[in-house]
Scaffold this active site. Structure first.
Site, PDB file in Angstrom:
ATOM      1  N   HIS A  67       1.245   4.884  -2.460  1.00  0.00           N
ATOM      2  CA  HIS A  67       0.756   5.681  -3.581  1.00  0.00           C
ATOM      3  C   HIS A  67       1.910   6.357  -4.310  1.00  0.00           C
ATOM      4  O   HIS A  67       2.934   6.696  -3.716  1.00  0.00           O
ATOM      5  CB  HIS A  67      -0.239   6.720  -3.094  1.00  0.00           C
ATOM      6  CG  HIS A  67      -1.518   6.125  -2.597  1.00  0.00           C
ATOM      7  ND1 HIS A  67      -2.526   5.726  -3.442  1.00  0.00           N
ATOM      8  CD2 HIS A  67      -1.945   5.820  -1.342  1.00  0.00           C
ATOM      9  CE1 HIS A  67      -3.523   5.226  -2.731  1.00  0.00           C
ATOM     10  NE2 HIS A  67      -3.187   5.262  -1.454  1.00  0.00           N
ATOM     11  N   ASP A 125       1.433   4.025   2.911  1.00  0.00           N
ATOM     12  CA  ASP A 125       0.421   4.877   2.293  1.00  0.00           C
ATOM     13  C   ASP A 125       1.060   6.068   1.580  1.00  0.00           C
ATOM     14  O   ASP A 125       1.290   6.018   0.378  1.00  0.00           O
ATOM     15  CB  ASP A 125      -0.600   5.321   3.338  1.00  0.00           C
ATOM     16  CG  ASP A 125      -1.946   5.696   2.726  1.00  0.00           C
ATOM     17  OD1 ASP A 125      -2.072   5.658   1.493  1.00  0.00           O
ATOM     18  OD2 ASP A 125      -2.876   6.004   3.487  1.00  0.00           O
ATOM     19  N   ASP A 126       1.342   7.157   2.292  1.00  0.00           N
ATOM     20  CA  ASP A 126       1.883   8.375   1.684  1.00  0.00           C
ATOM     21  C   ASP A 126       3.000   8.949   2.553  1.00  0.00           C
ATOM     22  O   ASP A 126       2.797   9.928   3.300  1.00  0.00           O
ATOM     23  CB  ASP A 126       0.780   9.427   1.517  1.00  0.00           C
ATOM     24  CG  ASP A 126      -0.270   9.009   0.509  1.00  0.00           C
ATOM     25  OD1 ASP A 126       0.072   8.887  -0.678  1.00  0.00           O
ATOM     26  OD2 ASP A 126      -1.427   8.792   0.909  1.00  0.00           O
ATOM     27  N   HIS A 172      -9.830   0.887  -1.954  1.00  0.00           N
ATOM     28  CA  HIS A 172      -9.831   1.467  -0.615  1.00  0.00           C
ATOM     29  C   HIS A 172     -11.217   1.316   0.007  1.00  0.00           C
ATOM     30  O   HIS A 172     -12.232   1.385  -0.691  1.00  0.00           O
ATOM     31  CB  HIS A 172      -9.486   2.952  -0.670  1.00  0.00           C
ATOM     32  CG  HIS A 172      -8.040   3.246  -0.890  1.00  0.00           C
ATOM     33  ND1 HIS A 172      -7.307   2.663  -1.880  1.00  0.00           N
ATOM     34  CD2 HIS A 172      -7.192   4.074  -0.232  1.00  0.00           C
ATOM     35  CE1 HIS A 172      -6.063   3.125  -1.825  1.00  0.00           C
ATOM     36  NE2 HIS A 172      -5.965   3.980  -0.841  1.00  0.00           N
ATOM     37  N   GLU A 232     -11.614   3.243   5.996  1.00  0.00           N
ATOM     38  CA  GLU A 232     -10.737   4.133   6.764  1.00  0.00           C
ATOM     39  C   GLU A 232     -11.560   5.355   7.178  1.00  0.00           C
ATOM     40  O   GLU A 232     -11.925   5.504   8.340  1.00  0.00           O
ATOM     41  CB  GLU A 232      -9.500   4.564   5.977  1.00  0.00           C
ATOM     42  CG  GLU A 232      -8.556   5.383   6.866  1.00  0.00           C
ATOM     43  CD  GLU A 232      -7.298   5.868   6.168  1.00  0.00           C
ATOM     44  OE1 GLU A 232      -6.251   5.911   6.839  1.00  0.00           O
ATOM     45  OE2 GLU A 232      -7.355   6.227   4.974  1.00  0.00           O
ATOM     46  N   HIS A 291       0.856  -1.205   0.000  1.00  0.00           N
ATOM     47  CA  HIS A 291       0.000   0.000   0.000  1.00  0.00           C
ATOM     48  C   HIS A 291       0.880   1.238   0.000  1.00  0.00           C
ATOM     49  O   HIS A 291       1.242   1.780   1.041  1.00  0.00           O
ATOM     50  CB  HIS A 291      -0.926   0.007   1.219  1.00  0.00           C
ATOM     51  CG  HIS A 291      -2.053   0.990   1.087  1.00  0.00           C
ATOM     52  ND1 HIS A 291      -3.369   0.608   0.981  1.00  0.00           N
ATOM     53  CD2 HIS A 291      -2.062   2.341   1.027  1.00  0.00           C
ATOM     54  CE1 HIS A 291      -4.145   1.678   0.869  1.00  0.00           C
ATOM     55  NE2 HIS A 291      -3.360   2.748   0.898  1.00  0.00           N
TER      56      HIS A 291
END
Length: 344
Positions: A15, A280-281, A199, A202, A13
């Site tokens: 991006h 994630d980021d 997704h 969340e 996961h």
């Protein structure tokens, strides 16, 4: 304690634009003469509330960063940097998620954008020593018909090896759109052998997880942590073999949970869920893959045996070829068999 860097794992996961480090972003911006807002490069992690206003602020910073990723060299730089960062953290397999629509204009179209990313993923896999697969992801803020176009494009590049498109996702603001309307795109992807990795769970709770599960038939759920609020649903997902891509830092910085201890990692594991930790980021949350394993160790009290189990789960949940998975699982066993040292 055994070093987390030495623990072989898969990263499922991450991006595309969000994978960058601040120095990589600054370098790309400087090359274009773009001045970045200080709040994006001041080495302070973004924190926003879990509401529309908070998501807007997150998206605004992400869009600013994405705007400097223009042209073939920039696309290749992002892929190469992500592979190197992951390799340095002990990752054996990286599945980086990208919506090529965001970069198409600067390279002549959707197909060239994806071809450049896939080609660099092959090159980076050979150079960095981590196998890089590509997940094509549609966006909730675009029309579901656009997602079908992306699914057909992804299908032409489907495979398990380095540089292949290995899955199809759906990202952006969970509150946008009617989830059922993206079922057509996911059917196209499944017919091409591409598993679904949307997704869900969340920003929105179990009622939305149920929609994602019913309409999009995911193999993995991006996040999915809110499913723990409905034990019957959680048990159904576990029984169906759905894996969870859990990103603790993201959950806290997007205001879903007040702190890392509140992230329901233990509840997922106790329910028998297959969990793959992800960053994630990192650009916005300043927390990379091994930081998520450090959270599991120091906040949730995971032993080295449990960390090894998490690493195996990430490998098992990846879309790599079976022979590669077996080799990496053997490396995890070796890590656990070795004597502990002073690493963290």
């Amino acid at each position: 304690m055994r070093t987390l860097t030495g623990l072989p794992k898969a990263h499922l996961h991450l991006h595309f634009t969000g994978s960058m480090s601040i120095p990589t972003l600054v370098t790309l911006a400087s090359g274009q003469g773009v001045e970045l807002p200080s709040a994006l490069v001041d080495s302070v992690a973004l924190e926003v509330p879990a509401d529309k206003r908070g998501w807007f602020r997150f998206q605004r910073f992400y869009d600013i960063a994405r705007a400097v990723v223009k042209g073939e060299d920039a696309l290749r730089t992002v892929v190469r940097a992500a592979a190197v960062e992951d390799s340095e953290e002990g990752s054996r397999r990286l599945e980086i998620q990208v919506d090529p629509t965001s970069y198409a204009a600067s390279v002549g179209g959707l197909q060239p954008a994806l071809e450049i990313i896939c080609d660099e993923a092959r090159v980076a896999s050979a150079i960095a020593g981590v196998q890089v697969g590509v997940i094509v992801a549609a966006s909730r803020i675009r029309h579901p018909f656009d997602a079908r176009t992306l699914a057909r494009l992804a299908a032409r590049h489907a495979g398990q090896g380095p540089g292949d498109v290995c899955g199809f996702g759906l990202n952006n603001d969970e509150w946008e759109g009617d989830t059922a309307e993206w079922d057509g795109a996911f059917r196209i992807a499944r017919r091409a052998g591409l598993p679904g990795v949307p997704h869900g769970g969340e920003l929105r709770g179990p009622e939305h997880v149920r929609q994602v599960f019913r309409h999009l038939e995911p193999t993995r759920l991006g996040h999915g942590v809110r499913a723990t609020e409905d034990r019957a649903l959680l048990d159904e997902l576990v029984a169906a073999g759905v894996s969870f891509e859990v990103c603790p830092a993201s959950n806290v910085h997007l205001g879903v949970y007040p702190d890392l201890g509140a992230v329901p990692l233990r509840r997922l594991l106790d329910a028998g869920a297959r969990v793959a930790l992800g960053a994630d980021d990192p650009l916005l949350f300043l927390s990379r893959l091994n930081d998520q394993y450090a959270t599991a160790r120091h906040v949730h009290g995971c032993t080295d045996a449990e960390l090894a189990a998490l690493a195996r789960a990430s490998i098992d949940a990846s879309f790599a070829a079976d022979h590669d998975k077996q080799a990496w699982r053997t490396e995890v066993d070796t890590w656990l068999a070795d004597e502990p040292d002073a690493g963290t």
